[in-house]
Design a protein around this motif. Structure first.
Motif, PDB file in Angstrom:
ATOM      1  N   GLN A  84      16.176  48.894  58.525  1.00 60.81           N
ATOM      2  CA  GLN A  84      15.364  49.175  57.339  1.00 60.81           C
ATOM      3  C   GLN A  84      15.101  50.669  57.152  1.00 60.81           C
ATOM      4  O   GLN A  84      14.940  51.146  56.028  1.00 60.81           O
ATOM      5  CB  GLN A  84      14.034  48.427  57.440  1.00 60.81           C
ATOM      6  CG  GLN A  84      14.169  46.919  57.574  1.00 60.81           C
ATOM      7  CD  GLN A  84      14.678  46.257  56.304  1.00 60.81           C
ATOM      8  OE1 GLN A  84      14.441  46.735  55.200  1.00 60.81           O
ATOM      9  NE2 GLN A  84      15.378  45.145  56.465  1.00 60.81           N
ATOM     10  N   TYR A  85      15.038  51.411  58.255  1.00 62.86           N
ATOM     11  CA  TYR A  85      14.711  52.832  58.209  1.00 62.86           C
ATOM     12  C   TYR A  85      15.685  53.582  59.117  1.00 62.86           C
ATOM     13  O   TYR A  85      16.041  53.092  60.200  1.00 62.86           O
ATOM     14  CB  TYR A  85      13.272  53.080  58.680  1.00 62.86           C
ATOM     15  CG  TYR A  85      12.259  52.132  58.067  1.00 62.86           C
ATOM     16  CD1 TYR A  85      11.888  52.253  56.738  1.00 62.86           C
ATOM     17  CD2 TYR A  85      11.690  51.102  58.826  1.00 62.86           C
ATOM     18  CE1 TYR A  85      10.961  51.382  56.165  1.00 62.86           C
ATOM     19  CE2 TYR A  85      10.763  50.236  58.263  1.00 62.86           C
ATOM     20  CZ  TYR A  85      10.411  50.377  56.939  1.00 62.86           C
ATOM     21  OH  TYR A  85       9.510  49.507  56.373  1.00 62.86           O
ATOM     22  N   TRP A  86      16.071  54.807  58.718  1.00 60.23           N
ATOM     23  CA  TRP A  86      17.034  55.535  59.531  1.00 60.23           C
ATOM     24  C   TRP A  86      17.038  57.020  59.187  1.00 60.23           C
ATOM     25  O   TRP A  86      16.530  57.445  58.137  1.00 60.23           O
ATOM     26  CB  TRP A  86      18.433  54.958  59.363  1.00 60.23           C
ATOM     27  CG  TRP A  86      18.988  55.042  57.966  1.00 60.23           C
ATOM     28  CD1 TRP A  86      19.667  56.092  57.403  1.00 60.23           C
ATOM     29  CD2 TRP A  86      18.912  54.034  56.948  1.00 60.23           C
ATOM     30  NE1 TRP A  86      20.019  55.799  56.112  1.00 60.23           N
ATOM     31  CE2 TRP A  86      19.568  54.542  55.803  1.00 60.23           C
ATOM     32  CE3 TRP A  86      18.365  52.761  56.900  1.00 60.23           C
ATOM     33  CZ2 TRP A  86      19.677  53.814  54.620  1.00 60.23           C
ATOM     34  CZ3 TRP A  86      18.465  52.034  55.721  1.00 60.23           C
ATOM     35  CH2 TRP A  86      19.129  52.559  54.608  1.00 60.23           C
ATOM     36  N   LEU A  87      17.625  57.814  60.089  1.00 55.49           N
ATOM     37  CA  LEU A  87      17.911  59.217  59.843  1.00 55.49           C
ATOM     38  C   LEU A  87      19.280  59.312  59.194  1.00 55.49           C
ATOM     39  O   LEU A  87      20.263  58.793  59.727  1.00 55.49           O
ATOM     40  CB  LEU A  87      17.899  60.010  61.158  1.00 55.49           C
ATOM     41  CG  LEU A  87      16.545  60.180  61.834  1.00 55.49           C
ATOM     42  CD1 LEU A  87      16.714  60.805  63.210  1.00 55.49           C
ATOM     43  CD2 LEU A  87      15.613  61.028  60.981  1.00 55.49           C
ATOM     44  N   GLU A  88      19.326  59.976  58.057  1.00 52.10           N
ATOM     45  CA  GLU A  88      20.588  60.072  57.320  1.00 52.10           C
ATOM     46  C   GLU A  88      21.458  61.205  57.854  1.00 52.10           C
ATOM     47  O   GLU A  88      22.630  61.006  58.182  1.00 52.10           O
ATOM     48  CB  GLU A  88      20.295  60.299  55.829  1.00 52.10           C
ATOM     49  CG  GLU A  88      21.500  60.118  54.925  1.00 52.10           C
ATOM     50  CD  GLU A  88      21.873  58.666  54.734  1.00 52.10           C
ATOM     51  OE1 GLU A  88      23.052  58.330  54.994  1.00 52.10           O
ATOM     52  OE2 GLU A  88      21.007  57.871  54.341  1.00 52.10           O
TER      53      GLU A  88
END
Length: 213
Positions: free
Chosen positions: A131-135
């Protein structure tokens, strides 16, 4: 009134035995009159010995929110039907390879049924949805600053934790849930390799390495 019914028989590979003959009886009765049989049919099922096979749904995968991925069944080297089911038991695709787009982490079930004798086997594959991440971190390496892009839409709280090579926290940077990029000043950082960790709602969800010069 005549109502056709389908009667079929399948054997699970995982529960195979040496028993070769089975009996199955279908009877029709009036409701509330258990002893009043209006008709019946008796089936004799003869099972032949066969080689064991295994359903294989492949390795578990991780994808990002709103992405799709392929789930691939291994061929069992004989005619067979390959069915994919969602967690509620609904058939979503028939075939070796299916495309799935889960919104949350989902377990899919693969059913493999042989065409010659109806033997079945099952396997599961888990598609974990991030759901959430470092691009991205750019530039990287850097000696002055780097732009860190990330995905935290829908989060209640989020921050970046920066650890040096010894695992010591160098800094924490609070992130606004309404943004997707922050500029990180590294002028005061000792040259080396740092871990940038994304913390969302109190949980570490992603990490990338940052090299400072």
């Amino acid at each position: 009134e005549r109502v056709p019914i389908y009667v079929g028989f399948n054997f699970l590979i995982d529960e195979i035995t040496t028993e070769e003959t089975y009996h199955y009886r279908v009877a029709q009765r009036y409701a509330g009159q258990e002893n009043d049989i209006t008709g019946a049919e008796h089936f004799v099922i003869r099972k032949s010995p066969r080689d064991v096979f295994n359903a294989d749904a492949g390795f578990d995968q991780q994808i990002r929110k709103n992405d799709s991925t392929n789930v691939n069944a291994a061929d069992i080297s004989e005619p067979a039907t390959y069915n994919w089911y969602d967690p509620e038991g609904n058939l979503i695709y028939s075939g070796k390879n299916a495309v799935v787009s889960p919104e949350i982490t989902t377990t899919y079930k693969l059913e493999v049924m042989t065409s010659t004798d109806g033997f079945k086997d099952y396997d599961d594959v888990v598609i974990e949805v991030q759901q959430y991440w470092l691009e991205d971190l750019a530039p990287n390496p850097t000696s002055t600053s780097t732009n860190i892009s990330y995905q935290i839409e829908g989060a209640s709280s989020a921050y970046l934790m920066v650890l040096n090579g010894f695992g010591t926290i160098s800094n924490n940077y609070i992130l606004s849930p309404n943004t997707n990029q922050v500029n990180l000043d590294v002028n005061s950082f000792t040259p080396g390799v740092y871990n940038v960790i994304l913390i969302v709602d109190g949980q570490a969800v992603d990490a990338k390495s940052l090299v400072t010069q």
